[in-house]
Design a protein around this motif. Structure first.
Motif, PDB file in Angstrom:
ATOM      1  N   PRO A   1       0.823  -1.206   0.000  1.00 21.97           N
ATOM      2  CA  PRO A   1       0.000   0.000   0.000  1.00 21.97           C
ATOM      3  C   PRO A   1       0.862   1.263   0.000  1.00 21.97           C
ATOM      4  N   CYS A   2       0.277   2.344  -0.430  1.00 22.51           N
ATOM      5  CA  CYS A   2       0.983   3.624  -0.478  1.00 22.51           C
ATOM      6  C   CYS A   2       0.696   4.388   0.808  1.00 22.51           C
ATOM      7  N   LEU A   3       1.602   4.290   1.765  1.00 21.40           N
ATOM      8  CA  LEU A   3       1.470   5.014   3.020  1.00 21.40           C
ATOM      9  C   LEU A   3       2.214   6.338   2.916  1.00 21.40           C
ATOM     10  N   THR A   4       1.667   7.341   3.565  1.00 18.72           N
ATOM     11  CA  THR A   4       2.358   8.617   3.601  1.00 18.72           C
ATOM     12  C   THR A   4       3.577   8.508   4.510  1.00 18.72           C
ATOM     13  N   ALA A   5       4.460   9.483   4.427  1.00 16.22           N
ATOM     14  CA  ALA A   5       5.662   9.476   5.267  1.00 16.22           C
ATOM     15  C   ALA A   5       5.284   9.468   6.746  1.00 16.22           C
ATOM     16  N   ARG A   6       4.261  10.248   7.100  1.00 12.17           N
ATOM     17  CA  ARG A   6       3.830  10.289   8.491  1.00 12.17           C
ATOM     18  C   ARG A   6       3.218   8.967   8.928  1.00 12.17           C
ATOM     19  N   GLU A   7       2.445   8.338   8.043  1.00 11.00           N
ATOM     20  CA  GLU A   7       1.836   7.046   8.381  1.00 11.00           C
ATOM     21  C   GLU A   7       2.908   5.985   8.587  1.00 11.00           C
ATOM     22  N   ARG A   8       3.942   5.986   7.751  1.00 10.66           N
ATOM     23  CA  ARG A   8       5.041   5.030   7.935  1.00 10.66           C
ATOM     24  C   ARG A   8       5.753   5.276   9.261  1.00 10.66           C
ATOM     25  N   GLU A   9       5.869   6.546   9.626  1.00  9.40           N
ATOM     26  CA  GLU A   9       6.511   6.908  10.880  1.00  9.40           C
ATOM     27  C   GLU A   9       5.695   6.403  12.066  1.00  9.40           C
ATOM     28  N   VAL A  10       4.382   6.609  12.002  1.00  9.73           N
ATOM     29  CA  VAL A  10       3.498   6.127  13.068  1.00  9.73           C
ATOM     30  C   VAL A  10       3.557   4.605  13.152  1.00  9.73           C
ATOM     31  N   LEU A  11       3.541   3.941  12.000  1.00  3.64           N
ATOM     32  CA  LEU A  11       3.576   2.482  11.976  1.00  3.64           C
ATOM     33  C   LEU A  11       4.873   1.954  12.587  1.00  3.64           C
ATOM     34  N   GLU A  12       5.965   2.624  12.325  1.00  2.00           N
ATOM     35  CA  GLU A  12       7.241   2.182  12.898  1.00  2.00           C
ATOM     36  C   GLU A  12       7.228   2.302  14.417  1.00  2.00           C
ATOM     37  N   HIS A  13       6.633   3.370  14.929  1.00  2.00           N
ATOM     38  CA  HIS A  13       6.537   3.529  16.389  1.00  2.00           C
ATOM     39  C   HIS A  13       5.611   2.465  16.983  1.00  2.00           C
ATOM     40  N   VAL A  14       4.545   2.119  16.280  1.00  6.31           N
ATOM     41  CA  VAL A  14       3.653   1.047  16.741  1.00  6.31           C
ATOM     42  C   VAL A  14       4.419  -0.265  16.810  1.00  6.31           C
TER      43      VAL A  14
END
Length: 215
Positions: A151-164
Motif C-alpha cells: 500500500p501507499c502510506l504517507t511518510a507520516r503514516e510510515r513513521e506512526v507504523l514504525e513507532h507502533v
C-alpha cells in the motif's frame, strides 16, 4: 532438574501471596522475590537474576510494559510472562515488542501456569489462545497472498507504523511526534484501512513481514 527461579511483580498483595502458595507446591520452582510495582521489579530483576518473571501490566510508578522492556535490555536471557486481566491488542503488541515470552490471563489454572513457566524457561513461547488465533490468522492471510501490492502510506503514516512496531502506545507516539493522540488514532485508522488489517497486532506483523518497519 534445574531449579527455576521466579520473580513475581504485581501491585496486589493477595495476587502475589496466592502465586507464592501455588508455586511453593512445585519442587522445581522457587519464588526468589516479589515486587509491588514496575520500578521495584526492574531493581529486583537486576539483583536476583531470576529465570522467569510473572509480570502484571497495570502497576504504580512504572507499568509492566516499560518494566519488561528495561529488564529485557539489561537481562535478555530472563523470560517474562505477562500475567494480566487485559486482552487488549494494544497491550499484546507492546509486550511482544518488548520481548516477552508469554501472555496469560489471570484466570489461568495452576497447572497451566506451572507448565508455562517451565516452557518459557526452556526457551519456548506461551500465549493465551485468543492471542495465538489472532496472530495465526494474520500469518495465514499473508501466506495466502491476500495483502496484494504494497500500500501507499504517507511518510507520516510510515513513521506512526514504525513507532507502533516498537511497542509504543498512542500517547507515547503523540509525544514523540509532537501531535495529538486523536491525530495518532486517525493515522492508525488510515493505516489499518490501507494495509487491510483490524488491529495493532496484525499491523505489526504486516509491517515486519513487508519490511515497512523493523523492531
Amino acid at each position: 532438574m534445574k531449579e527455576i527461579r521466579v520473580l513475581l511483580a504485581d501491585d496486589h498483595t493477595l495476587i502475589r501471596d496466592g502465586l507464592k502458595k501455588i508455586l511453593a507446591l512445585e519442587p522445581g520452582i522457587t519464588v526468589v522475590g516479589d515486587a509491588a510495582n514496575g520500578r521495584e521489579a526492574v531493581q529486583l530483576a537486576a539483583e536476583l537474576t531470576p529465570d522467569v518473571i510473572l509480570m502484571d501490566i497495570n502497576m504504580p510508578e512504572m507499568n509492566g510494559i516499560e518494566a519488561a522492556r528495561r529488564i529485557k535490555e539489561q537481562q535478555p536471557h530472563t523470560a517474562i510472562i505477562a500475567l494480566t486481566i487485559h486482552e487488549d491488542e494494544e497491550y499484546v503488541c507492546e509486550l511482544v515488542s518488548a520481548g516477552i515470552s508469554g501472555y496469560l490471563l489471570k484466570d489461568v489454572s495452576a497447572d497451566a501456569l506451572v507448565d508455562s513457566i517451565t516452557q518459557v524457561c526452556a526457551g519456548d513461547f506461551v500465549f493465551h489462545p485468543s492471542v495465538t488465533r489472532k496472530m495465526m490468522g494474520e500469518f495465514r492471510r499473508m501466506a495466502a497472498g491476500e495483502a496484494g501490492e504494497r500500500p501507499c502510506l504517507t511518510a507520516r503514516e510510515r513513521e506512526v507504523l514504525e513507532h507502533v512496531t516498537r511497542g509504543e502506545s498512542n500517547r507515547e507516539i503523540a509525544r514523540r511526534l509532537f501531535i495529538s493522540e486523536k491525530t495518532v488514532k486517525n493515522h492508525l485508522t488510515n493505516i489499518f484501512r490501507k494495509i487491510g488489517v483490524e488491529d495493532r497486532t496484525q499491523a505489526v506483523l504486516y509491517a515486519l513481514k513487508n519490511r515497512l518497519a523493523r523492531l
